[in-house]
Design an enzyme around this catalytic site. Structure first.
Site, PDB file in Angstrom:
ATOM      1  N   SER A  13       0.833  -1.211   0.000  1.00 54.40           N
ATOM      2  CA  SER A  13       0.000   0.000   0.000  1.00 54.40           C
ATOM      3  C   SER A  13       0.866   1.259   0.000  1.00 54.40           C
ATOM      4  CB  SER A  13      -0.904  -0.007   1.239  1.00 54.40           C
ATOM      5  OG  SER A  13      -1.299   1.315   1.598  1.00 54.40           O
ATOM      6  N   TYR A  86       3.062  -5.279  -5.989  1.00 49.85           N
ATOM      7  CA  TYR A  86       3.858  -6.503  -5.866  1.00 49.85           C
ATOM      8  C   TYR A  86       3.151  -7.446  -4.899  1.00 49.85           C
ATOM      9  CZ  TYR A  86       5.830  -4.730  -1.414  1.00 49.85           C
ATOM     10  OH  TYR A  86       5.994  -4.279  -0.131  1.00 49.85           O
TER      11      TYR A  86
END
Lengths: 200, 200
Positions: A13, A86
């Protein structure tokens, strides 16, 4: 009365990266413990049938601009990890294994993973890279990797994610203080005001 | 150099209600004109295949809480219009007709529609209610209703919405100053900082 602040986040995040330093400072200033609770936000998004805006959409382009602005306002470097998002599950599992052993060093690991990912643009899904962070903090490389793959740690991340969803978490960073929920690096002033009010 | 600020919004946008007073104040303080550009955000959402979060979803519930907090911070009343979102196209068309005749009174109309919708919870899709606002501002009831249904006004709203989408507008309020875009009532401080920097 000192009550802990529950801090839900995902290691992928970008707004958690932007807010992390202030979150830690707000908790410190208020004399509150910070309960770091990494979750697999992708699983919550999937249940909500939500997809983050595509990087090449109008909203995706604006959010990239906004993140660069928000990081610059605090003098923080900002680079998108490639790929983005990712896979943050190894980083979250690594945190859980570390936190059970040494919460302070696990907090350092958290800062380092976020800095590597969004300050340096590294793909922190890499177990080798996570291992080298853990080793730098004095943990054993092999024990860390084994811990990260253990059924207990995997189950803990699933349970923590389900608990977050049950409390209404749908994005990151999300903080709970005294039953009040705050979502977003741009709502930390509300958390701070709430804590000041609660401390009176 | 005084440059105008382009201000895109939808009359059914709750965060525009929350930000409107500050947007007007920021423009005034910077000595800039404010170019009010209502759009049909629903059409942009449709093109983006985006739906605002459902009121009974985790995000929808949080946003309702957030809006109440943001309004309270500014001492503004807040009530959801029923239904929400209401059809904001008549209000937008009414604005366009008024603005072509008297921009100042059209600005008053904008404040009054937002206050009726989000301060009083009224369904401002009602042409009778829009007519009575226009009449209160000294316009003729029948001329206003006829203008609102005219092909020219309808075409202007479509064109304005397409132009907004072409500039990357995906939500409201969105502001452009000197080529820079700012989205959200929580990013008005960035617009303000930008204008202060540009005025040096």
């Amino acid at each position: 009365m000192s009550q802990v602040i529950d801090f839900y986040f995902d290691f992928s995040s970008a707004y958690t990266y932007v807010g992390l330093g202030r979150i830690e400072q707000i908790a410190r200033n208020a004399g509150r413990g910070l309960n770091r609770l990494p979750v697999a936000l992708g699983a919550i998004f999937k249940d909500r049938q939500h997809s983050p805006p595509a990087a090449d959409s109008a909203k995706g382009r604006y959010l990239a601009l906004d993140l660069a602005r928000c990081a610059a306002e605090q003098g923080m470097p900002f680079r998108w990890p490639r790929p983005f998002p990712y896979n943050s599950i190894p980083a979250a599992r690594g945190y859980l294994w570390l936190a059970a052993r040494d919460p302070d060093r696990a907090a350092d690991y958290t800062r380092q993973v976020f800095h590597a990912a969004f300050g340096e643009g590294r793909d922190m899904s890499s177990i080798a890279d996570l291992q080298s962070l853990a080793a730098g903090l004095g943990f054993d490389l092999e024990a860390f990797a084994a811990g990260l793959h253990s059924p207990e740690v995997k189950a803990q991340l699933v349970a923590q994610t389900q608990a977050a969803a049950g409390r209404g978490v749908f994005g990151a960073p999300t903080l709970f203080a005294g039953g009040e929920m705050f979502w977003g690096a741009d709502r930390l002033y509300q958390l701070e005001n709430h804590l000041v009010g609660a401390g009176r």
